[in-house]
Design an enzyme around this catalytic site. Sequence first.
Site, short mmCIF file in Angstrom:
data_model
loop_
_atom_site.label_atom_id
_atom_site.label_comp_id
_atom_site.label_asym_id
_atom_site.label_seq_id
_atom_site.Cartn_x
_atom_site.Cartn_y
_atom_site.Cartn_z
N ASP A 58 3.49 3.75 -5.36
CA ASP A 58 1.49 3.98 -5.16
C ASP A 58 1.78 5.37 -5.16
OD1 ASP A 58 -0.79 4.50 -3.59
OD2 ASP A 58 -0.37 2.49 -2.88
N ASN A 61 -3.93 -5.46 3.77
CA ASN A 61 -5.43 -5.15 3.44
C ASN A 61 -5.62 -6.32 3.03
OD1 ASN A 61 -4.76 -3.01 5.29
ND2 ASN A 61 -4.93 -1.55 3.01
N GLN A 73 -9.44 -3.01 2.42
CA GLN A 73 -8.83 -3.26 0.99
C GLN A 73 -9.59 -2.52 -0.45
OE1 GLN A 73 -8.69 -7.56 0.23
NE2 GLN A 73 -7.21 -7.29 -1.89
N HIS A 118 -1.81 -7.26 -2.35
CA HIS A 118 -0.69 -6.32 -2.31
C HIS A 118 0.28 -5.89 -1.13
CE1 HIS A 118 -3.95 -4.32 -2.52
NE2 HIS A 118 -2.82 -3.04 -1.71
N HIS A 120 2.33 -3.46 0.87
CA HIS A 120 2.17 -2.24 0.70
C HIS A 120 3.60 -1.80 2.14
CE1 HIS A 120 -1.52 -0.11 0.42
NE2 HIS A 120 -1.76 -0.81 0.69
#
Length: 141
Positions: free
Chosen positions: A32, A88, A95, A101, A103
């Site tokens: 990220d 999210n 989000q 995705h 995390h």
Amino acid sequence: MKDENCIFCKILAGDIPSYQIYEDDDFKVILDVGPASRGHALIIPKEHYKNLYELPEELAAKAFVLGKKLITALTEILGCDGYNLVQNNGEVAGQTVDHFHLHLIPRYEGDDARVGWNPGSLDPSEAEELMALIKSDPAFS
Ligand code: AMP
Ligand code: ZN
């Protein structure tokens, strides 16, 4: 399935660079760029699905199994003390990229990553109301 306006689809296509740490038939995993902590990574399905509501069950299951595999290895590699897996759905839920995705957020003793909420108090009458509401649905009865 791709979305030409989606930043993760562009990353998956190689049009935008990323730090890819893992790949298999279904997913890429990248670092990220706005990490909550050292080693924060994202599991991203290769096909574009907006969120968990839209993600096929098979991929949802695979994503979580992959998360388990990766955090097991990464805990050793990074020397972290724990992990948050965060996912999210919807702007109101935080989000910001509308391509599913998951995390993977390593946690270190004393870090300043913030993943959490202010605990409320479950009022018994609200609990009863929720139980009646939810249990009235065939999926929960
Ligand atoms: P969320 O807020 O749950 O939608 O998470 C989106 C995440 O994508 C954020 O943590 C961003 O830092 C991350 N992100 C956005 N653009 C990129 C990028 N180009 N490469 C890697 N991560 C990104
Ligand atoms: Zn996409």
